[in-house]
Design a protein around this motif. Structure first.
Motif, short mmCIF file in Angstrom:
data_model
loop_
_atom_site.label_atom_id
_atom_site.label_comp_id
_atom_site.label_asym_id
_atom_site.label_seq_id
_atom_site.Cartn_x
_atom_site.Cartn_y
_atom_site.Cartn_z
N LYS A 52 0.84 -1.20 0.00
CA LYS A 52 0.00 0.00 0.00
C LYS A 52 0.87 1.25 0.00
N ILE A 53 0.31 2.30 -0.56
CA ILE A 53 0.92 3.62 -0.55
C ILE A 53 0.06 4.49 0.35
N PHE A 54 0.71 5.30 1.20
CA PHE A 54 -0.02 6.22 2.07
C PHE A 54 0.53 7.63 1.85
N PHE A 55 -0.37 8.61 1.86
CA PHE A 55 0.03 10.01 1.81
C PHE A 55 -1.04 10.83 2.50
N HIS A 56 -0.75 12.09 2.74
CA HIS A 56 -1.73 12.94 3.41
C HIS A 56 -2.03 14.15 2.53
N GLY A 57 -3.07 14.84 2.87
CA GLY A 57 -3.46 16.05 2.13
C GLY A 57 -4.60 16.75 2.83
N ILE A 132 1.45 15.31 14.66
CA ILE A 132 0.17 14.67 14.33
C ILE A 132 -0.92 15.21 15.24
N LYS A 133 -0.64 15.30 16.51
CA LYS A 133 -1.62 15.81 17.48
C LYS A 133 -2.00 17.26 17.14
N ARG A 134 -0.98 18.07 16.81
CA ARG A 134 -1.22 19.48 16.49
C ARG A 134 -2.08 19.66 15.24
N GLU A 135 -1.87 18.79 14.27
CA GLU A 135 -2.58 18.90 12.98
C GLU A 135 -3.81 17.98 12.88
N TRP A 136 -4.15 17.29 13.97
CA TRP A 136 -5.15 16.23 13.92
C TRP A 136 -6.47 16.64 13.25
N LYS A 137 -7.02 17.79 13.59
CA LYS A 137 -8.32 18.20 13.05
C LYS A 137 -8.28 18.39 11.54
N ALA A 138 -7.14 18.79 11.03
CA ALA A 138 -7.02 19.04 9.58
C ALA A 138 -6.42 17.84 8.84
N LEU A 139 -5.98 16.82 9.59
CA LEU A 139 -5.25 15.71 9.00
C LEU A 139 -6.16 14.79 8.19
N ASN A 140 -5.75 14.52 6.98
CA ASN A 140 -6.47 13.64 6.09
C ASN A 140 -5.45 12.71 5.45
N CYS A 141 -5.64 11.42 5.58
CA CYS A 141 -4.71 10.45 5.01
C CYS A 141 -5.43 9.55 4.01
N ILE A 142 -4.70 9.20 2.97
CA ILE A 142 -5.24 8.38 1.90
C ILE A 142 -4.36 7.15 1.73
N GLU A 143 -5.01 6.04 1.44
CA GLU A 143 -4.34 4.76 1.23
C GLU A 143 -4.62 4.30 -0.20
N ILE A 144 -3.59 3.86 -0.88
CA ILE A 144 -3.76 3.22 -2.19
C ILE A 144 -3.42 1.75 -2.03
N THR A 145 -4.36 0.89 -2.35
CA THR A 145 -4.10 -0.54 -2.38
C THR A 145 -3.65 -0.88 -3.79
#
Length: 163
Positions: A52-57, A132-145
């Motif tokens: 899997k590939i993971f990234f955030h945005g 991660i804690k500081r950015e938690w509310k805005a954090l969005n992560c995506i997974e590519i299978t």
């Protein structure tokens, strides 16, 4: 679906070589079906783990909208891109994969993706946790299978390996 076979089979990298490129690469180009059916590509920092590939945005934007419309994506990582002027060629190594993207929804999945992404670029686990804690509310992560993956190198590099 059956994916195409690579035309220049002699230049095809092994699965292990592809995974090595994915593990050590820093930036990949994400390909999506964008607005109006136009292709949309965007560079992203990423991490590879277990197929899997993971990234955030951001939680909203073109990537998010495209994935909601169609989860089929491609992803390309270039390891080597050396122009050899004297030979009028490029010595390259790259991987392209096809897969399905999904926005992670559980806190556990989001934290895991953010943490392994952070650890790829920094060994300071404590600082990563704080970020991660500081950015938690805005954090969005995506997974590519990953559903299909191929890698290719310049024929000159293939010949060098076989010497």
């Amino acid at each position: 679906m059956e994916f195409r076979k690579m035309r220049r089979i002699k230049q095809q990298l092994t699965g292990n070589e592809c995974i090595k490129i994915l593990k050590y690469g820093k930036t990949g180009i994400l390909g999506l079906i964008g607005d109006g059916g136009y292709p949309y590509t965007v560079p992203v920092n990423y991490v590879y783990e277990d197929g899997k590939i993971f990234f955030h945005g951001a939680k909203t934007g073109h990537k998010q909208d495209a994935i909601k419309q169609c989860d089929k994506v491609s992803f390309c990582v270039i390891e080597k891109d050396d122009v050899i002027k004297e030979e009028l060629t490029t010595y390259f190594k790259s991987v392209i994969l096809f897969g399905r993207a999904r926005v992670l929804e559980t806190d556990e999945d989001i934290f895991h993706a953010a943490e392994i992404l952070g650890l790829k670029y920094s060994e300071d686990k404590e600082t990563i946790g704080k970020e991660i804690k500081r950015e938690w509310k805005a954090l969005n992560c995506i997974e590519i299978t990953i559903e299909h993956m191929t890698g290719k190198e310049a024929i000159e590099l293939t010949h060098l390996k076989n010497c």
